[in-house]
Design an enzyme around this catalytic site. Structure first.
Site, PDB file in Angstrom:
ATOM      1  N   ASP A   1      51.253  -0.214  16.961  1.00  0.00           N
ATOM      2  CA  ASP A   1      50.252  -0.824  17.857  1.00  0.00           C
ATOM      3  C   ASP A   1      50.323  -0.079  19.180  1.00  0.00           C
ATOM      4  O   ASP A   1      51.044   0.907  19.301  1.00  0.00           O
ATOM      5  CB  ASP A   1      50.546  -2.324  18.072  1.00  0.00           C
ATOM      6  CG  ASP A   1      49.278  -3.088  18.452  1.00  0.00           C
ATOM      7  OD1 ASP A   1      48.574  -2.636  19.383  1.00  0.00           O
ATOM      8  OD2 ASP A   1      48.967  -4.112  17.818  1.00  0.00           O
TER       9      ASP A   1
ATOM     10  N   HIS B   1      21.124   1.363  35.805  1.00  0.00           N
ATOM     11  CA  HIS B   1      21.207   2.217  34.617  1.00  0.00           C
ATOM     12  C   HIS B   1      22.450   3.109  34.692  1.00  0.00           C
ATOM     13  O   HIS B   1      23.248   3.157  33.763  1.00  0.00           O
ATOM     14  CB  HIS B   1      19.944   3.075  34.482  1.00  0.00           C
ATOM     15  CG  HIS B   1      20.088   4.230  33.534  1.00  0.00           C
ATOM     16  ND1 HIS B   1      20.201   4.057  32.168  1.00  0.00           N
ATOM     17  CD2 HIS B   1      20.170   5.565  33.745  1.00  0.00           C
ATOM     18  CE1 HIS B   1      20.342   5.243  31.589  1.00  0.00           C
ATOM     19  NE2 HIS B   1      20.333   6.176  32.525  1.00  0.00           N
TER      20      HIS B   1
ATOM     21  N   TRP C   1      23.754   5.214  41.634  1.00  0.00           N
ATOM     22  CA  TRP C   1      25.108   4.994  41.098  1.00  0.00           C
ATOM     23  C   TRP C   1      26.150   5.693  41.973  1.00  0.00           C
ATOM     24  O   TRP C   1      27.322   5.395  41.905  1.00  0.00           O
ATOM     25  CB  TRP C   1      25.212   5.479  39.645  1.00  0.00           C
ATOM     26  CG  TRP C   1      25.536   6.934  39.473  1.00  0.00           C
ATOM     27  CD1 TRP C   1      24.649   7.969  39.498  1.00  0.00           C
ATOM     28  CD2 TRP C   1      26.835   7.515  39.252  1.00  0.00           C
ATOM     29  NE1 TRP C   1      25.313   9.160  39.314  1.00  0.00           N
ATOM     30  CE2 TRP C   1      26.656   8.912  39.154  1.00  0.00           C
ATOM     31  CE3 TRP C   1      28.129   7.011  39.126  1.00  0.00           C
ATOM     32  CZ2 TRP C   1      27.713   9.802  38.951  1.00  0.00           C
ATOM     33  CZ3 TRP C   1      29.179   7.893  38.923  1.00  0.00           C
ATOM     34  CH2 TRP C   1      28.962   9.270  38.836  1.00  0.00           C
TER      35      TRP C   1
ATOM     36  N   LYS D   1      36.571  26.438  24.921  1.00  0.00           N
ATOM     37  CA  LYS D   1      36.449  25.343  23.960  1.00  0.00           C
ATOM     38  C   LYS D   1      35.297  25.590  23.008  1.00  0.00           C
ATOM     39  O   LYS D   1      35.426  25.446  21.786  1.00  0.00           O
ATOM     40  CB  LYS D   1      36.213  24.033  24.692  1.00  0.00           C
ATOM     41  CG  LYS D   1      37.367  23.644  25.554  1.00  0.00           C
ATOM     42  CD  LYS D   1      37.404  22.163  25.764  1.00  0.00           C
ATOM     43  CE  LYS D   1      38.791  21.704  26.074  1.00  0.00           C
ATOM     44  NZ  LYS D   1      39.536  21.244  24.946  1.00  0.00           N
TER      45      LYS D   1
ATOM     46  N   ARG E   1      14.670  13.735  42.333  1.00  0.00           N
ATOM     47  CA  ARG E   1      15.095  12.636  41.479  1.00  0.00           C
ATOM     48  C   ARG E   1      14.959  11.320  42.228  1.00  0.00           C
ATOM     49  O   ARG E   1      14.745  11.306  43.438  1.00  0.00           O
ATOM     50  CB  ARG E   1      16.544  12.850  41.028  1.00  0.00           C
ATOM     51  CG  ARG E   1      17.547  12.838  42.149  1.00  0.00           C
ATOM     52  CD  ARG E   1      18.910  13.362  41.726  1.00  0.00           C
ATOM     53  NE  ARG E   1      19.670  12.373  40.992  1.00  0.00           N
ATOM     54  CZ  ARG E   1      21.017  12.360  40.920  1.00  0.00           C
ATOM     55  NH1 ARG E   1      21.725  13.303  41.538  1.00  0.00           N
ATOM     56  NH2 ARG E   1      21.640  11.441  40.238  1.00  0.00           N
TER      57      ARG E   1
ATOM     58  N   HIS F   1      33.917  13.615  40.546  1.00  0.00           N
ATOM     59  CA  HIS F   1      33.950  14.762  39.646  1.00  0.00           C
ATOM     60  C   HIS F   1      34.966  14.617  38.520  1.00  0.00           C
ATOM     61  O   HIS F   1      34.617  14.804  37.363  1.00  0.00           O
ATOM     62  CB  HIS F   1      34.078  16.105  40.360  1.00  0.00           C
ATOM     63  CG  HIS F   1      33.875  17.175  39.350  1.00  0.00           C
ATOM     64  ND1 HIS F   1      32.636  17.598  38.943  1.00  0.00           N
ATOM     65  CD2 HIS F   1      34.752  17.793  38.537  1.00  0.00           C
ATOM     66  CE1 HIS F   1      32.760  18.446  37.962  1.00  0.00           C
ATOM     67  NE2 HIS F   1      34.042  18.591  37.682  1.00  0.00           N
TER      68      HIS F   1
ATOM     69  N   TYR G   1      34.668  14.307  33.969  1.00  0.00           N
ATOM     70  CA  TYR G   1      35.539  14.846  32.915  1.00  0.00           C
ATOM     71  C   TYR G   1      36.213  13.743  32.136  1.00  0.00           C
ATOM     72  O   TYR G   1      36.527  13.914  30.953  1.00  0.00           O
ATOM     73  CB  TYR G   1      36.520  15.859  33.509  1.00  0.00           C
ATOM     74  CG  TYR G   1      35.783  17.150  33.736  1.00  0.00           C
ATOM     75  CD1 TYR G   1      35.483  17.972  32.644  1.00  0.00           C
ATOM     76  CD2 TYR G   1      35.288  17.488  34.976  1.00  0.00           C
ATOM     77  CE1 TYR G   1      34.732  19.116  32.822  1.00  0.00           C
ATOM     78  CE2 TYR G   1      34.534  18.635  35.153  1.00  0.00           C
ATOM     79  CZ  TYR G   1      34.262  19.442  34.075  1.00  0.00           C
ATOM     80  OH  TYR G   1      33.509  20.562  34.231  1.00  0.00           O
TER      81      TYR G   1
ATOM     82  N   SER H   1      40.629  -2.582  35.067  1.00  0.00           N
ATOM     83  CA  SER H   1      40.618  -2.487  33.605  1.00  0.00           C
ATOM     84  C   SER H   1      40.917  -1.060  33.155  1.00  0.00           C
ATOM     85  O   SER H   1      41.731  -0.837  32.255  1.00  0.00           O
ATOM     86  CB  SER H   1      39.255  -2.944  33.080  1.00  0.00           C
ATOM     87  OG  SER H   1      39.064  -2.521  31.765  1.00  0.00           O
ATOM     88  N   SER H   2      40.277  -0.084  33.788  1.00  0.00           N
ATOM     89  CA  SER H   2      40.483   1.313  33.395  1.00  0.00           C
ATOM     90  C   SER H   2      41.923   1.743  33.636  1.00  0.00           C
ATOM     91  O   SER H   2      42.512   2.451  32.818  1.00  0.00           O
ATOM     92  CB  SER H   2      39.577   2.238  34.200  1.00  0.00           C
ATOM     93  OG  SER H   2      38.263   2.070  33.794  1.00  0.00           O
TER      94      SER H   2
ATOM     95  N   SER I   1      36.804  17.957  18.055  1.00  0.00           N
ATOM     96  CA  SER I   1      37.864  18.805  17.507  1.00  0.00           C
ATOM     97  C   SER I   1      38.500  18.189  16.266  1.00  0.00           C
ATOM     98  O   SER I   1      39.221  18.862  15.535  1.00  0.00           O
ATOM     99  CB  SER I   1      38.947  19.050  18.551  1.00  0.00           C
ATOM    100  OG  SER I   1      38.383  19.649  19.690  1.00  0.00           O
TER     101      SER I   1
ATOM    102  N   HIS J   1      28.983  18.790  44.647  1.00  0.00           N
ATOM    103  CA  HIS J   1      27.901  17.796  44.690  1.00  0.00           C
ATOM    104  C   HIS J   1      27.328  17.686  46.098  1.00  0.00           C
ATOM    105  O   HIS J   1      26.421  16.901  46.344  1.00  0.00           O
ATOM    106  CB  HIS J   1      28.423  16.433  44.248  1.00  0.00           C
ATOM    107  CG  HIS J   1      28.891  16.425  42.830  1.00  0.00           C
ATOM    108  ND1 HIS J   1      28.038  16.160  41.785  1.00  0.00           N
ATOM    109  CD2 HIS J   1      30.088  16.696  42.276  1.00  0.00           C
ATOM    110  CE1 HIS J   1      28.709  16.242  40.642  1.00  0.00           C
ATOM    111  NE2 HIS J   1      29.963  16.575  40.912  1.00  0.00           N
TER     112      HIS J   1
END
Ligand code: HEM
Ligand code: CU
Lengths: 516, 380
Positions: free
Chosen positions: A96, A67, A132, A322, A441, A244, A248, A160-161, A259, A294
């Site tokens: 493009d 998940h 994960w 923000k 958890r 971390h 973001y 890919s990223s 925005s 974390h």
């Protein structure tokens, strides 16, 4: 004659058109959203009542792992890349993306990565079952054999990223229309520019950590194996150095979407444009300095613990800026509440609630009680579901008329909103309580003390799931038989993307527009 | 048009209320907040938690208040005309500086508590906590060298977990051998793990420490109120992560001393028992009990295992092969199986090996005595 799209399957396989590729990213993400959703509903069905009813504990762990992986890497990230593909060139007046062939490649390797990942469910020993966050040595020495396929899939997703990020940076820096200076760019473009740098900085770190796992598993190294002189805590530092900034990566483009939408429906320019840009940049920079929040319970020395606590608390400041800017944008506007605006307002409220729990988690001593409980699960779902997911949903409602030239049904859209809104709060708000009451958890069964909140969460999750099926129907119906959209679509819309016809022609801005 | 859309909007509201119904009618317990606990640390943490919570509430009331006001007043349907301002340096400075001040106000007490938590010096008692898949081992370190050590395992019966029987009050939060500590004494925990990472958590003590192989991390507590305090493993550690609770009995010093002496006597008795010779029947019966408690969670009660993950005992190469290899596997573990040499006494190992070699159709006919296991361990 202008070139139209090719026909048949080859159009999609060989396309280098940013709109085609954007659509493919979005549909792929939608499919992964449903796949990850099914995994989530299996989890929630098992947790509906105390006791084991539906799945074995080991399979339960596979579900929580899959998940998380599918939602993060398959649903949220590709959706934002899809939005960038569609919108960035149109927003900056480019014909493009800068690197169209790489664009094709970066999309088409994704389905393979996820097919590989999903296939592990059918392998001997089952799918990855270590969360994960795949902490070693549970994910190395003690992992099922399928971990190797998981590592390979992560490598492909990372490639890919990175390609997507390079493409976005190249496009934004090189292809802006004359007059489109950096500080005139829509905020969505700005947030994506910064996100792309984050991606290039941290995806190689992720690739590095999974490669070290691969070496430990197959080539006798002991990076993370204490018995061989390695260090399991090192794994966590490397993972969260990626992890971390990753959170973001999943929220900055969302800031950009909201925005764009709030000023449109408040009919008033965005408040504090430049402070928004600076706040985004400071969040991005700070995001590299807080990873060990974390790991407050791993036993860092006092000073490490303290520095990470202070840095994490500091991140709340630009985040707050923000939120204040969005609220002030609405202030003294002339508001209407079409579906994209509803999702955006819910984003501001619920993301802020997620920010509040983030602030609580930042207090290191208090995190000793919160850590690895449902309170953390509540926190990150509040920032990711009404955060990332709601912003993506808002973006789809907002730009769909431009993409396909047809309007969605407003009544159905609002129904979708309310179902999703109620479902989500019903699912995730009680998790604050079960977590504070002491429920860890990633457990398949629990003491009856937590039963009521869990039942509520499970009911909410099925409501939320049903709402997304409605969403699919709304989108298809709009594409097939929606009312024709005007070019401006929204009364208060501003920006280059609204100057082209609806639906946007296959090629836009082949001659650059003038921006003043 | 409006009527129809209104009606559609009411629908989800109904769905919401209906969804609440079953939960409400069965409502017995709705725990809302973090426990205050029974130590100075847990109370300080609770105080921090409430303090930051109320700050969030205050900020939330202001921000959401403005938001709802503007959503109500500045809507086009009420004829609102948009203003055009889009910057205000003073305002932007104010809402940057005020949060900074609030954060500094929060950081001070948080730092104090952190210092307090990190002060592990001058303990009256040291307990070594080791996480295993899926149980805890507690070892009371003794300056005289007579350490007391034992494992602490879940006692909730499978029948409750599979819903064949009603669940008891401490469902999943009960163990065979709880940790005992004296009240009013500073107890230091030395936390580590033998296989994967676990995390030892007791909310009422305000202690959560990750148990990490290769590290021994310190934590401490000083319990003020006698009682039984329960917690769970909080770091995903594999299949039975949800089934390895922590139970701490905080008792008066005298009761603690008596308990510790009892443990020591038991250890001496076991040392004696090792020298005895048991009958096949005795070994087989005790072995069956040991198997069901320690082995069946992976190899299953019928000895068939789980294909591809946990090998079957029935017809297994090891259980039907040389005795030495069989003892070796149980004592030292291997291929994903944890070692049991420390957790089980030589009597238990002898019993369970005998059982496995003669149950599930493995008719080896041989039997292993405790002394064989002792000799095996000494030979290592
Ligand atoms: C005000 C801003 C925020 C602060 C101060 C903050 C703080 C924290 C802290 C301290 C944790 C660790 C809790 C623990 O494990 O004990 C955490 C977890 C997490 N946060 Fe945030 N957070 C903030 C915003 C966000 C945002 C914007 C996102 C993503 C969109 C996010 C996503 C997550 C995720 C995914 C986790 C849990 C990861 C895991 O353990 O599986 N957070 N946050
Ligand atoms: Cu973080």
């Amino acid at each position: 004659m202008a070139h139209g799209p090719a026909h048949g399957l080859s159009r999609w396989l060989y396309t280098t058109n940013h709109k085609d590729i954007g659509s493919m990213y979005l549909w792929f993400s939608f499919a992964m959203f449903f796949l990850g959703g099914i995994f989530a509903l299996i989890i929630r069905a098992e947790l509906f009542e105390p006791g084991l009813q539906i799945v074995e504990p080991n399979f339960f762990n596979q579900m929580t792992t899959m998940h998380g992986l599918v939602m993060v890497f398959g649903a949220v990230m590709p959706a934002f890349v899809g939005l960038a593909n569609w919108m960035v060139p149109m927003m900056i007046g480019a014909p493009d993306m800068a690197l169209p062939r790489m664009n094709n490649l970066s999309f088409w390797i994704l389905p393979f990565a996820f097919a590989l990942l999903a296939s592990t469910l059918f392998m001997q020993g089952g799918a990855p079952n270590f969360g994960w966050t795949f902490y070693a040595p549970l994910s190395t020495t003690y992992a099922p054999p399928s971990v190797t396929f998981f590592i390979f899939a992560v490598h492909i997703m990372g490639a890919s990223s990175i390609m997507g990020a390079i493409n976005i940076i190249a496009t934004i820096l090189n292809m802006r229309a004359p007059g489109m200076t950096l500080m005139k760019m829509p905020l969505f473009v700005w947030t994506w520019l910064i996100t792309a740098y984050l991606l290039i900085a941290v995806m190689p770190v992720l690739a590095g950590v999974v490669t070290m796992m691969l070496m430990d598993i197959h080539f006798g190294t002991s990076f993370f194996n204490a018995a061989g002189g390695g260090d399991p805590v090192l794994f966590q530092h490397i993972f969260w150095f990626f992890g971390h900034p990753e959170v973001y990566i999943m929220i900055l483009p969302a800031f950009g979407v909201v925005s764009a939408i709030i000023p449109t429906f408040a009919r008033k320019p965005l408040f504090g444009y430049s402070s928004m840009v600076y706040a985004t940049a400071s969040i991005a920079i700070l995001s590299f300095m807080v990873w060990a929040h974390h790991m407050f319970t791993v036993g860092m020395p006092f000073i490490g613990e303290w520095v990470f606590m202070i840095a994490t608390m500091a991140i709340a400041v630009p985040t707050g800026v923000k939120v204040f800017n969005w609220v002030t944008t609405m202030y003294k506007g002339s508001m209407t509440f079409e579906t994209p605006m509803l999702f955006s307002i819910a984003f501001v409220i619920l993301f802020t609630i997620g920010g509040f729990s983030g602030l609580m988690l930042a207090i290191a001593p208090a995190d000793f009680q919160y850590h690895d409980t449902y309170f953390v699960v509540a926190h990150f779902h509040y920032v990711l579901v009404p955060g990332a997911i709601f912003s993506i949903t808002a973006a789809v409602y907002y730009w769909l008329p431009k993409w396909c030239g047809r309007m969605y049904d407003e009544t159905l859209g609002k129904t979708h909103f309310w179902l999703a809104f109620i479902g989500l709060n019903l699912t995730f708000f009680p998790m604050h309580f079960s977590g504070l009451a002491g429920m860890p958890r990633r457990i398949p069964d629990y003491n009856p003390l937590f039963a009521n909140w869990n039942m509520m969460s499970s009911i909410g999750s099925f409501l939320f799931g049903a709402a997304q099926v409605l969403f699919l129907y709304i989108v298809i119906r709009a594409i097939v038989s929606g009312r024709k959209a005007t070019d401006r679509v929204w009364e208060g819309s501003h920006g280059l993307e609204w100057t082209v016809p609806s639906p946007a022609p296959y090629h836009t801005f082949t001659t650059p527009p003038k921006v003043d | 048009m409006l009527g129809k859309s209104k009606r559609l909007l009411v629908l989800p509201l109904y769905a919401f209320l209906v969804a609440l119904l079953p939960a409400v009618s069965w409502a017995t317990e709705w725990p809302l907040n973090m426990t205050e606990g029974v130590t100075s640390v847990s109370r300080e943490i609770h105080g921090l938690h409430m303090q930051i919570f109320w700050w969030c509430v205050v900020i939330g009331v202001v921000v959401f208040g403005v938001m709802f006001y503007t959503m109500f007043v500045h809507r086009k349907s009420r004829g609102a005309k948009p203003a055009h301002f889009h910057e205000n340096v003073t305002l932007e400075l104010i809402w940057t500086i005020i949060p900074v001040i609030i954060l500094v106000i929060m950081a001070v007490p948080a730092t104090k508590t952190l210092v307090h938590i990190y002060d592990t010096d001058d303990a009256d008692l040291d307990i070594l906590i080791t996480g295993y898949q899926w149980k805890w081992k507690y070892e009371y370190l003794d300056s005289q060298g007579e350490n007391v050590s034992f494992f602490s395992l879940l006692t909730t019966p499978t029948s409750q977990i599979t819903n064949a029987e009603p669940k008891s009050e401490h469902y999943l939060l009960e163990v065979d051998e709880p940790m005992y500590i004296p009240i009013g004494k500073k107890v230091r925990f030395l936390v580590t793990a033998a296989d994967v990472i676990h995390s030892w958590w007791v909310p009422a003590l305000g202690v959560k420490r990750d148990a990490i192989p290769g590290y021994i991390h310190e934590a401490w507590t000083k319990v003020e109120v006698p009682g039984v305090y329960r917690g769970q493993c909080t770091e995903l550690c594999g299949k039975d992560h949800g089934f390895m609770p922590v139970v701490v009995h905080a008792v008066e010093q005298a009761e603690y001393d008596a308990w510790l002496e009892g443990k020591r006597e038991k250890a001496r008795a076991i040392a004696e028992a090792v020298k005895q010779t048991l009958t096949f029947q005795q070994l087989y019966e005790q072995g069956e009990a040991v198997y069901n408690k320690n082995c069946a969670s992976c190899h299953l009660a019928d000895g068939k295992g789980v294909a591809g993950v946990f090998p079957a005992i029935a017809g297994s190469k090891i259980a039907t092969g040389p005795v030495a290899d069989h003892i070796n596997r149980v004592v030292k573990g291997g291929v994903g199986m944890p070692p049991f040499g420390e957790q089980l006494s030589p009597v238990d190992v002898a019993a369970v090996v005998t059982f496995q070699r003669n149950a599930f159709g493995n008719n080896m006919g041989d039997q292993i005595q405790p002394i064989d296991v002792v000799n095996f361990k000494q030979g290592q």
